[in-house]
Design a protein around this motif. Sequence first.
Motif, PDB file in Angstrom:
ATOM      1  N   ASP A  69       0.791  -1.252   0.334  1.00  0.00           N
ATOM      2  CA  ASP A  69       0.424  -0.016  -0.393  1.00  0.00           C
ATOM      3  C   ASP A  69       0.952   1.402   0.482  1.00  0.00           C
ATOM      4  OD1 ASP A  69      -2.274   1.251   0.005  1.00  0.00           O
ATOM      5  OD2 ASP A  69      -2.853   0.907   1.891  1.00  0.00           O
ATOM      6  N   PHE A  70       1.857   0.625  -0.905  1.00  0.00           N
ATOM      7  CA  PHE A  70       2.730   2.402  -0.824  1.00  0.00           C
ATOM      8  C   PHE A  70       2.133   3.352  -2.072  1.00  0.00           C
ATOM      9  CE2 PHE A  70       6.677   4.791  -1.925  1.00  0.00           C
ATOM     10  CZ  PHE A  70       7.421   4.668  -1.012  1.00  0.00           C
ATOM     11  N   HIS A  71       2.451   4.752  -1.728  1.00  0.00           N
ATOM     12  CA  HIS A  71       1.606   5.066  -2.891  1.00  0.00           C
ATOM     13  C   HIS A  71       3.073   6.798  -3.314  1.00  0.00           C
ATOM     14  CE1 HIS A  71      -2.311   3.877  -2.638  1.00  0.00           C
ATOM     15  NE2 HIS A  71      -2.068   3.561  -1.454  1.00  0.00           N
ATOM     16  N   SER A  72       2.975   6.819  -4.117  1.00  0.00           N
ATOM     17  CA  SER A  72       4.155   8.901  -4.302  1.00  0.00           C
ATOM     18  C   SER A  72       2.764   9.710  -4.447  1.00  0.00           C
ATOM     19  CB  SER A  72       4.023   8.124  -6.131  1.00  0.00           C
ATOM     20  OG  SER A  72       2.004   7.764  -6.821  1.00  0.00           O
ATOM     21  N   ASN A  73       3.071  10.484  -4.374  1.00  0.00           N
ATOM     22  CA  ASN A  73       3.041  11.874  -3.592  1.00  0.00           C
ATOM     23  C   ASN A  73       2.016  12.252  -5.246  1.00  0.00           C
ATOM     24  OD1 ASN A  73       4.346  11.097  -1.218  1.00  0.00           O
ATOM     25  ND2 ASN A  73       3.060  13.944  -1.237  1.00  0.00           N
ATOM     26  N   GLY A  74       2.072  12.241  -5.943  1.00  0.00           N
ATOM     27  CA  GLY A  74       1.092  12.593  -7.292  1.00  0.00           C
ATOM     28  C   GLY A  74       1.042  11.041  -8.148  1.00  0.00           C
ATOM     29  N   SER A  75       0.436  11.515  -9.262  1.00  0.00           N
ATOM     30  CA  SER A  75      -0.023   9.980 -10.463  1.00  0.00           C
ATOM     31  C   SER A  75       0.577  10.857 -11.344  1.00  0.00           C
ATOM     32  CB  SER A  75      -1.761  10.406 -10.163  1.00  0.00           C
ATOM     33  OG  SER A  75      -2.109  11.998 -10.991  1.00  0.00           O
ATOM     34  N   ALA A 295      -0.901  -1.638 -13.896  1.00  0.00           N
ATOM     35  CA  ALA A 295      -1.485  -1.421 -13.026  1.00  0.00           C
ATOM     36  C   ALA A 295      -1.980  -2.603 -11.842  1.00  0.00           C
ATOM     37  CB  ALA A 295      -2.424  -0.250 -13.223  1.00  0.00           C
ATOM     38  N   GLY A 296      -1.356  -3.798 -12.228  1.00  0.00           N
ATOM     39  CA  GLY A 296      -2.137  -4.802 -11.252  1.00  0.00           C
ATOM     40  C   GLY A 296      -3.559  -5.583 -11.094  1.00  0.00           C
ATOM     41  N   GLY A 297      -4.362  -5.152 -11.632  1.00  0.00           N
ATOM     42  CA  GLY A 297      -5.462  -5.023 -11.997  1.00  0.00           C
ATOM     43  C   GLY A 297      -5.897  -3.760 -11.057  1.00  0.00           C
ATOM     44  N   TYR A 298      -5.279  -2.719 -10.262  1.00  0.00           N
ATOM     45  CA  TYR A 298      -5.828  -1.962 -10.077  1.00  0.00           C
ATOM     46  C   TYR A 298      -6.703  -0.533 -10.681  1.00  0.00           C
ATOM     47  CZ  TYR A 298      -3.843  -3.096  -5.495  1.00  0.00           C
ATOM     48  OH  TYR A 298      -3.521  -3.496  -4.537  1.00  0.00           O
ATOM     49  N   LYS A 299      -7.524  -0.081 -10.323  1.00  0.00           N
ATOM     50  CA  LYS A 299      -8.511   0.773 -11.440  1.00  0.00           C
ATOM     51  C   LYS A 299      -7.802   1.905 -11.641  1.00  0.00           C
ATOM     52  CE  LYS A 299     -12.807   3.544 -11.877  1.00  0.00           C
ATOM     53  NZ  LYS A 299     -14.071   3.775 -11.177  1.00  0.00           N
ATOM     54  N   GLY A 300      -7.060   2.700 -12.825  1.00  0.00           N
ATOM     55  CA  GLY A 300      -6.485   3.448 -13.490  1.00  0.00           C
ATOM     56  C   GLY A 300      -5.089   3.587 -13.573  1.00  0.00           C
ATOM     57  N   ALA A 301      -4.495   4.248 -14.534  1.00  0.00           N
ATOM     58  CA  ALA A 301      -3.132   4.922 -14.537  1.00  0.00           C
ATOM     59  C   ALA A 301      -3.202   5.767 -14.020  1.00  0.00           C
ATOM     60  CB  ALA A 301      -3.290   3.413 -15.693  1.00  0.00           C
ATOM     61  N   LYS A 302      -1.377   5.863 -14.905  1.00  0.00           N
ATOM     62  CA  LYS A 302      -1.088   7.265 -15.064  1.00  0.00           C
ATOM     63  C   LYS A 302      -1.690   8.552 -14.987  1.00  0.00           C
ATOM     64  CE  LYS A 302       3.087  10.202 -16.918  1.00  0.00           C
ATOM     65  NZ  LYS A 302       4.289  10.696 -17.886  1.00  0.00           N
ATOM     66  N   GLY A 303      -1.556   9.377 -13.726  1.00  0.00           N
ATOM     67  CA  GLY A 303      -2.585  10.803 -13.879  1.00  0.00           C
ATOM     68  C   GLY A 303      -4.163  10.666 -13.657  1.00  0.00           C
ATOM     69  N   SER A 304      -4.136   9.152 -13.201  1.00  0.00           N
ATOM     70  CA  SER A 304      -5.914   9.611 -12.544  1.00  0.00           C
ATOM     71  C   SER A 304      -5.468   9.542 -11.260  1.00  0.00           C
ATOM     72  CB  SER A 304      -6.115   8.242 -13.149  1.00  0.00           C
ATOM     73  OG  SER A 304      -5.532   7.362 -11.995  1.00  0.00           O
ATOM     74  N   PRO A 305      -7.129   9.217 -10.893  1.00  0.00           N
ATOM     75  CA  PRO A 305      -7.048   9.553  -9.280  1.00  0.00           C
ATOM     76  C   PRO A 305      -7.699   8.705  -8.538  1.00  0.00           C
ATOM     77  CG  PRO A 305      -9.018  10.134 -10.598  1.00  0.00           C
ATOM     78  CD  PRO A 305      -8.043  10.264 -11.133  1.00  0.00           C
ATOM     79  N   GLY A 309      -3.451   4.910 -10.538  1.00  0.00           N
ATOM     80  CA  GLY A 309      -2.594   6.457 -11.001  1.00  0.00           C
ATOM     81  C   GLY A 309      -1.258   6.314  -9.868  1.00  0.00           C
ATOM     82  N   HIS A 310      -1.551   6.117  -8.431  1.00  0.00           N
ATOM     83  CA  HIS A 310      -0.578   6.896  -7.704  1.00  0.00           C
ATOM     84  C   HIS A 310       0.019   6.149  -6.761  1.00  0.00           C
ATOM     85  CE1 HIS A 310      -3.895   7.085  -4.921  1.00  0.00           C
ATOM     86  NE2 HIS A 310      -4.736   7.588  -6.158  1.00  0.00           N
ATOM     87  N   ARG A 311      -0.430   3.848  -6.714  1.00  0.00           N
ATOM     88  CA  ARG A 311      -0.226   2.714  -5.458  1.00  0.00           C
ATOM     89  C   ARG A 311       0.800   2.402  -6.850  1.00  0.00           C
ATOM     90  NH1 ARG A 311      -2.956  -1.142  -2.016  1.00  0.00           N
ATOM     91  NH2 ARG A 311      -4.927  -0.082  -1.582  1.00  0.00           N
ATOM     92  N   VAL A 312       2.047   2.018  -5.529  1.00  0.00           N
ATOM     93  CA  VAL A 312       3.213   2.045  -6.926  1.00  0.00           C
ATOM     94  C   VAL A 312       3.641   0.987  -6.515  1.00  0.00           C
ATOM     95  CG1 VAL A 312       3.307   3.769  -8.463  1.00  0.00           C
ATOM     96  CG2 VAL A 312       4.259   3.401  -6.312  1.00  0.00           C
ATOM     97  N   PRO A 313       4.837  -0.108  -7.013  1.00  0.00           N
ATOM     98  CA  PRO A 313       5.605  -0.731  -6.338  1.00  0.00           C
ATOM     99  C   PRO A 313       6.250  -0.158  -5.278  1.00  0.00           C
ATOM    100  CG  PRO A 313       6.001  -0.589  -8.212  1.00  0.00           C
ATOM    101  CD  PRO A 313       5.221   0.173  -8.137  1.00  0.00           C
TER     102      PRO A 313
END
Length: 459
Positions: A69-75, A295-305, A309-313
């Motif tokens: 559950d690691f997140h980048s600050n932005g998408s 995105a590993g099954g998660y909804k959205g991709a780069k630039g999305s909320p 868009g922001h849950r990353v390895p």
Amino acid sequence: MKNYSRHFVAATCALAAFSPVEMMAQKQPNFVIIVADDMGYGDVGIYGNEYIKTPNIDQIAREGMMFTDFHSNGSVSSPTRCGLLTGRYQQRAGLEKVLLVPRDDKDKEVGLPSEEITFAKILGDNGYRTALIGKWHLGYLQKHHPMNFGFQKFVGFKSGNVDYQSHRNRYGDMDWWDGLEMKDMSGYTTTLLTTLSEDYIKENKDKPFCLYIAHAAPHSPMQGPDEKAVRTEATPEGDKNSDRSNKEIYKDMVEELDWSVGRILETLKKYKLDENTFVVFFSDNGPVINNGGSAGGYKGAKGSPWEGGHRVPGICYMPGTIKEGTTCEQTVMSFDLFPTMLDMADIHYDDSKKKLDGTSLVPLFKGENLAPRLLFWGNGNKTISVRDGKWKLVRYNQKGGITLHLFDLNNDPYEKNNLSKQEPELVERLDKEITRWAESVYSEVPDQFARKVQRTNKK
């Protein structure tokens, strides 16, 4: 490199037992921050990708702490880099959009404000050697140069991406710097950044250092190590010149990045620095699906909320300090790394003027939980999201007006079921928190960004 099975026993971060940070060697720890560019949650083997081979990234995950559950600050890129460097919400610095290569004087003025304080500045003031090798993407004028923000060494590029062979930006301009001077260096970007990083570790092996390796990969243009230059002086624009599929090229780009991670770890071990070096690996935002990312099954991709868009390895590695085989499910963000490094280096920082929003992750390394907190992601007047434990509320400003989307991520991690109508009181509370947060962060936007972000705190 060791050959690990894909199956391993993982403890939760709350139950880990290991040598605490206080028991580290008296010598201050080194820091190596490795940031991938546009790599998705599902682009790494240990995160579920069976097509792309990433044995070295998998290894540090298995020998360290792997976050789910690691997140980048932005998408997108620039905001995340701002948050990482300052330990604060990037909105406070007026940087929540991508900084494109400027084509007029107005755009050139946008960049990291000079009054912002970075982890490189604080570490440097406390005896550390500091370097950024790779991508900056926080401004193009000399006043925005990374060496004005605490980095004693900078080799790399200022723009959002460069040709991996010719090192030219999207307009065909050369963009490769050695310190304050533009000076091209031959070599495929990922390989070149790796060699430069290895050299830096060798040169600074006897003193505490902080090395920020900001990779270009796997961001476009789509070029594997054997692809020729796409952008030249004669043909400035372009993102591909190969007949191969993006998926194939993307695989090569990620695997070269994985090779780089392995080389960095080998270099640390060669000089017996691995047990005294805190290594972090994460991506600046979610993937570009059309380029081959996942995105590993998660909804959205780069630039999305959405989560994609922001849950990353995200991986933290330090033998003897972080117990190997630990999986952490707590929610963390990339701006947490600033206070984490200061905590590990035992550096007191008075943040009364520039209050840190991130929190130290050291309690996780001791097997403890972080204190409950609200976390926010903002994108100007388009979206603001808040996370409160398992709950996530997205305030989405569309042409038809503002809509509210509530998700229970414990039971609905892929954000399929909007529960806003079922939980009106919770929605109201979290929406008020979004308004409070927006009023706080946007009130600090510097005068140079007086184009003003239109706030969404009034419906």
